[in-house]
Write an enzyme that holds these catalytic residues in place. Sequence first.
Site, PDB file in Angstrom:
ATOM      1  CE  LYS A 115       6.712   2.322  -3.313  1.00 41.90           C
ATOM      2  NZ  LYS A 115       5.526   2.001  -4.051  1.00 41.90           N
ATOM      3  NE  ARG A 128       5.766   9.052  -2.348  1.00 40.55           N
ATOM      4  CZ  ARG A 128       5.076   8.539  -3.489  1.00 40.55           C
ATOM      5  NH1 ARG A 128       4.687   9.384  -4.558  1.00 40.55           N
ATOM      6  NH2 ARG A 128       4.665   7.381  -3.448  1.00 40.55           N
ATOM      7  CE  LYS A 181      -1.179   4.307  -3.361  1.00 41.72           C
ATOM      8  NZ  LYS A 181      -0.628   4.487  -2.266  1.00 41.72           N
ATOM      9  CB  ALA A 200       5.434   8.034  -8.523  1.00 43.12           C
TER      10      ALA A 200
END
Length: 561
Positions: free
Chosen positions: A76, A99, A110, A278
Amino acid sequence: MSDIKSDIQIAREAKMLPIKEILAKVNVPDESSAFSPMGRHIAKINLEYIDTLKDKTDGKLILVTAITPTPAGEGKTTTSVGLNDGLNKIGKKSIVCLREPSLGPSFGMKGGAAGGGYAQVVPMEQINLHFTGDFHAITSAHNLLSALIDNHIYWGNKLNIDVRRIVWKRVMDMNDRALRSININLGGVANGFPREDGFDITVASEIMAIFCLANNLEDLEKRIGNITVAYTREKKPIYAKDLNAHGPMTVLLKEAIRPNITQTLENNPAIIHGGPFANIAHGCNSVIATKTGLKLADYVVTEAGFGADLGAEKFLDIKCRKSNLKPSCVVIVATVRALKMHGGVAKDNLKNENVDALKKGLINLERHIENVKKFGLPVAVAINHFIKDTDKEVNALVEFCKKLGVKASICKHWADGGEGTKDLAKHVTDLCEKNESKFKFLYESKTPLFKKIETIAKEIYRANEVIADTKIRDQLKNFEEAGYSELPICVAKTQYSFSTDPNLKGAPTGHSLPIREIRLSSGAEFIVVVCGTIMTMPGLPRVPAADSIKLNKDGDIEGLF
């Protein structure tokens, strides 16, 4: 394949321009009143300068979201950066608003969040590590409030705080499961009254959510003052302003609240500011950053965390509701690899062509498209292309979208930068210019709290029911009676499924949404609905990314990704 460069190698070879030249592209003057350099390639835009832009017409806002995340990756942020470069490539003045990465994922599983391949924001190492110190400032402000609570109790507890009903934890920007539940004030009378406490990760802090929803310093201070930190024995709420905490906390955030501006590999402007979780929060960059971008550019590309069921829904129902932002279109990022996983293929077998599995997994994309359309917004699909994708698989995806009346653009930004997203950029500008925004919220502010939860569960997750015991329902009624009935809902659930079961891929229906607990974020002004086994302090994996991160003999960082 061994000659493919890593993200950090590509970033290190970037030919960055002085930040004043990047700012000049969006007509920010080279004056000390406009920005403050943070080294050669990063700057903070001054609030006083931002205030001079208030009468300028806003540009078009493009939201980038994605299908339900899988271990195969969706890309994304990479697509957001690539689309921004593509828009600039076709002659549009565009800024990407992202962000800031958290240290927890950077050293955990991640990795960083600065894009990838030839669609990155740079300087990558600084952005993924300490950057401009914003997260440290947020951590310090949060923990100042924690210290003031325990100090107040130590010196007589004039506010009559019930130590069993303190709801404000401490935070740090690192994954450390050992700190989830702790005992504090041990060691005798001199150290205070022993009690249970715990740590969340900084991105889960309500200060982070407030930081990203505040319109200015005055609004920031007001929201901080309204944070509920504890209750008395009579269950009367105690706010941060009761401890006179809002003033000094705002002082700690005075510099951090100014948006950071950097550049992409193609020397296009990128504003990187804030970074709420999120799940427990709304997963978007700061309102100040987004609004600044809209004043400086004709197009602003921004993203929302996780899949569209979490990130996009919160962006639209929380961030847009609180800030009067109105997106012009939404881009849903999908990959052939991830859709095959939703179709039942194991990660190890994704390199093999499997059109049938892809077609089975397309139901996930279809669900997200349907959901976004419920907000009255036009949709584009970005196919984040991987080398192993076959023509048959890509064509099946394109044709499927065409039948839904949605154009899917093949995007090769990872390998080709902005050149690889020109088709998507042209389509997105067409959508923005030709479609009058009919944006609407999923629910009205005056809708009762439980009904809001049901609306999200049934309309977005396609659940049959919401399961909430009497305690939860009573808590919601108490919030309504206390004046919080018009707050939006922020659902915290697994990002890996429309349901609360991360193993349910595709587009499950007929499931239930069980509510575990309800949290009031009275400063950020939303109600957090915790479902399933969501952690607000993640742990490190068995083999964390930190294992591979080091300095080489030349003093350069290795292993950061």
